[in-house]
Motif scaffolding. Structure first.
Motif, PDB file in Angstrom:
ATOM      1  N   GLN A 129     -10.792   1.766 -11.959  1.00 52.05           N
ATOM      2  CA  GLN A 129     -12.176   1.465 -12.569  1.00 52.05           C
ATOM      3  C   GLN A 129     -11.938  -0.001 -13.332  1.00 52.05           C
ATOM      4  O   GLN A 129     -12.963  -0.479 -13.523  1.00 52.05           O
ATOM      5  N   ASP A 130     -10.884  -0.355 -13.778  1.00 52.58           N
ATOM      6  CA  ASP A 130     -10.539  -1.567 -14.234  1.00 52.58           C
ATOM      7  C   ASP A 130     -10.454  -2.790 -13.202  1.00 52.58           C
ATOM      8  O   ASP A 130     -10.350  -3.957 -13.504  1.00 52.58           O
ATOM      9  N   GLY A 131     -10.421  -2.302 -12.045  1.00 57.71           N
ATOM     10  CA  GLY A 131     -10.581  -3.361 -10.779  1.00 57.71           C
ATOM     11  C   GLY A 131      -9.293  -3.857 -10.368  1.00 57.71           C
ATOM     12  O   GLY A 131      -9.118  -4.781  -9.861  1.00 57.71           O
ATOM     13  N   PHE A 132      -8.121  -3.088 -10.885  1.00 59.52           N
ATOM     14  CA  PHE A 132      -6.730  -3.383 -10.403  1.00 59.52           C
ATOM     15  C   PHE A 132      -6.258  -2.799  -9.291  1.00 59.52           C
ATOM     16  O   PHE A 132      -5.448  -3.335  -8.507  1.00 59.52           O
ATOM     17  N   VAL A 133      -6.688  -1.590  -8.891  1.00 59.65           N
ATOM     18  CA  VAL A 133      -6.253  -0.675  -7.747  1.00 59.65           C
ATOM     19  C   VAL A 133      -7.548  -0.675  -6.919  1.00 59.65           C
ATOM     20  O   VAL A 133      -8.658   0.007  -7.352  1.00 59.65           O
ATOM     21  N   GLN A 134      -7.133  -0.765  -5.541  1.00 65.36           N
ATOM     22  CA  GLN A 134      -8.080  -0.130  -4.656  1.00 65.36           C
ATOM     23  C   GLN A 134      -7.744   1.155  -3.871  1.00 65.36           C
ATOM     24  O   GLN A 134      -6.590   1.425  -3.519  1.00 65.36           O
ATOM     25  N   ARG A 135      -8.573   2.013  -3.807  1.00 67.08           N
ATOM     26  CA  ARG A 135      -8.458   3.287  -3.533  1.00 67.08           C
ATOM     27  C   ARG A 135      -9.133   3.461  -1.874  1.00 67.08           C
ATOM     28  O   ARG A 135     -10.138   3.150  -1.765  1.00 67.08           O
ATOM     29  N   ILE A 136      -8.259   3.773  -0.878  1.00 66.13           N
ATOM     30  CA  ILE A 136      -8.802   3.616   0.551  1.00 66.13           C
ATOM     31  C   ILE A 136      -8.659   5.186   0.998  1.00 66.13           C
ATOM     32  O   ILE A 136      -7.484   5.623   1.099  1.00 66.13           O
ATOM     33  N   ALA A 137      -9.847   5.640   1.216  1.00 63.11           N
ATOM     34  CA  ALA A 137      -9.908   6.827   1.950  1.00 63.11           C
ATOM     35  C   ALA A 137     -10.197   6.987   3.307  1.00 63.11           C
ATOM     36  O   ALA A 137     -11.251   6.487   3.703  1.00 63.11           O
ATOM     37  N   HIS A 138      -9.278   7.413   3.993  1.00 60.87           N
ATOM     38  CA  HIS A 138      -9.323   7.346   5.715  1.00 60.87           C
ATOM     39  C   HIS A 138     -10.183   8.869   6.190  1.00 60.87           C
ATOM     40  O   HIS A 138      -9.785   9.894   5.639  1.00 60.87           O
ATOM     41  N   PRO A 139     -11.243   8.670   6.805  1.00 61.67           N
ATOM     42  CA  PRO A 139     -11.952   9.950   7.116  1.00 61.67           C
ATOM     43  C   PRO A 139     -11.294  10.754   8.306  1.00 61.67           C
ATOM     44  O   PRO A 139     -11.833  10.683   9.464  1.00 61.67           O
ATOM     45  N   THR A 148       0.913  -1.193  -0.031  1.00 61.61           N
ATOM     46  CA  THR A 148      -0.012  -0.170   0.011  1.00 61.61           C
ATOM     47  C   THR A 148       0.904   1.254   0.100  1.00 61.61           C
ATOM     48  O   THR A 148       1.762   1.432   0.623  1.00 61.61           O
ATOM     49  N   HIS A 149       0.350   2.232  -0.934  1.00 61.23           N
ATOM     50  CA  HIS A 149       1.129   3.468  -0.873  1.00 61.23           C
ATOM     51  C   HIS A 149       0.319   4.742  -0.918  1.00 61.23           C
ATOM     52  O   HIS A 149      -0.960   4.536  -1.370  1.00 61.23           O
ATOM     53  N   HIS A 192      -6.354  11.375   3.975  1.00 58.35           N
ATOM     54  CA  HIS A 192      -5.472  10.461   4.006  1.00 58.35           C
ATOM     55  C   HIS A 192      -5.767   9.299   2.924  1.00 58.35           C
ATOM     56  O   HIS A 192      -7.030   8.705   3.366  1.00 58.35           O
ATOM     57  N   VAL A 193      -5.453   9.329   2.044  1.00 54.55           N
ATOM     58  CA  VAL A 193      -5.869   8.205   0.853  1.00 54.55           C
ATOM     59  C   VAL A 193      -4.509   7.287   0.397  1.00 54.55           C
ATOM     60  O   VAL A 193      -3.650   7.780   0.364  1.00 54.55           O
ATOM     61  N   GLU A 194      -4.978   6.042   0.364  1.00 52.54           N
ATOM     62  CA  GLU A 194      -3.841   5.049   0.006  1.00 52.54           C
ATOM     63  C   GLU A 194      -4.326   4.151  -1.186  1.00 52.54           C
ATOM     64  O   GLU A 194      -5.585   4.126  -1.349  1.00 52.54           O
ATOM     65  N   TYR A 195      -3.510   3.607  -1.668  1.00 49.54           N
ATOM     66  CA  TYR A 195      -3.965   2.765  -2.957  1.00 49.54           C
ATOM     67  C   TYR A 195      -2.905   1.471  -2.730  1.00 49.54           C
ATOM     68  O   TYR A 195      -1.955   1.376  -2.198  1.00 49.54           O
ATOM     69  N   ARG A 196      -3.633   0.418  -3.116  1.00 49.28           N
ATOM     70  CA  ARG A 196      -3.224  -1.032  -3.126  1.00 49.28           C
ATOM     71  C   ARG A 196      -3.733  -1.769  -4.247  1.00 49.28           C
ATOM     72  O   ARG A 196      -4.777  -1.579  -4.545  1.00 49.28           O
ATOM     73  N   LEU A 197      -2.936  -2.715  -4.371  1.00 56.27           N
ATOM     74  CA  LEU A 197      -3.543  -3.748  -5.425  1.00 56.27           C
ATOM     75  C   LEU A 197      -4.842  -4.465  -5.059  1.00 56.27           C
ATOM     76  O   LEU A 197      -4.683  -5.102  -4.039  1.00 56.27           O
TER      77      LEU A 197
END
Length: 138
Positions: A66-76, A39-40, A81-86
């Motif tokens: 959108q293609d389903g390869f990456v998940q965007r995680i937004a922390h409230p 995660t980055h 604070h937003v992270e990305y992971r496969l």
């Protein structure tokens, strides 16, 4: 109703072409390989992938999400604070692209030698009288 589509990359109108474009773009490949480490955050990815602009990073991450390869995680939290992971699908393609990247890096000397040879061969085929450079009128 069945939503299954028969994929055919060689068909001009197949939706797989758009996915191929996202995955095999310069930034798509590099981001998918970079995310294989885990995660980055956005800024971490920007520093890790040299030369990518903020705009292209955001756009490419959006396509890959959108293609389903990456998940965007937004922390409230404030500041955001937003992270990305496969995703599992992203990990599958990431492994394949990682192998490709490793192959290119491992064979770079031979590739560069082939490019030099092609450049030298092309220069040897060019007429030396200036016509090829538009210096002499015919």
């Amino acid at each position: 109703m069945n939503d299954l589509v028969r994929a055919d990359l060689f068909s001009e109108y197949c939706p797989s072409r758009e996915v191929l474009k996202h995955v095999t773009s310069r930034w798509g490949v590099l981001l998918l390989v970079a995310l294989m480490d885990g995660t980055h955050r956005f800024g971490e990815l920007r520093r890790k992938v040299g030369g990518i602009s903020e705009k292209m990073l955001a756009q490419t991450l959006q396509w890959l999400e959108q293609d389903g390869f990456v998940q965007r995680i937004a922390h409230p939290v404030v500041p955001p604070h937003v992270e990305y992971r496969l995703t599992p699908l992203g990990e599958q393609i990431g492994h394949k692209l990682g192998d490709l990247a490793a192959w290119i890096e491992g064979n770079l000397d031979g590739i560069l030698a082939a490019q030099r040879k092609a450049r030298i061969d092309q220069e040897a085929k060019s007429p030396l009288d200036g016509k090829s450079k538009g210096l002499v009128a015919e």
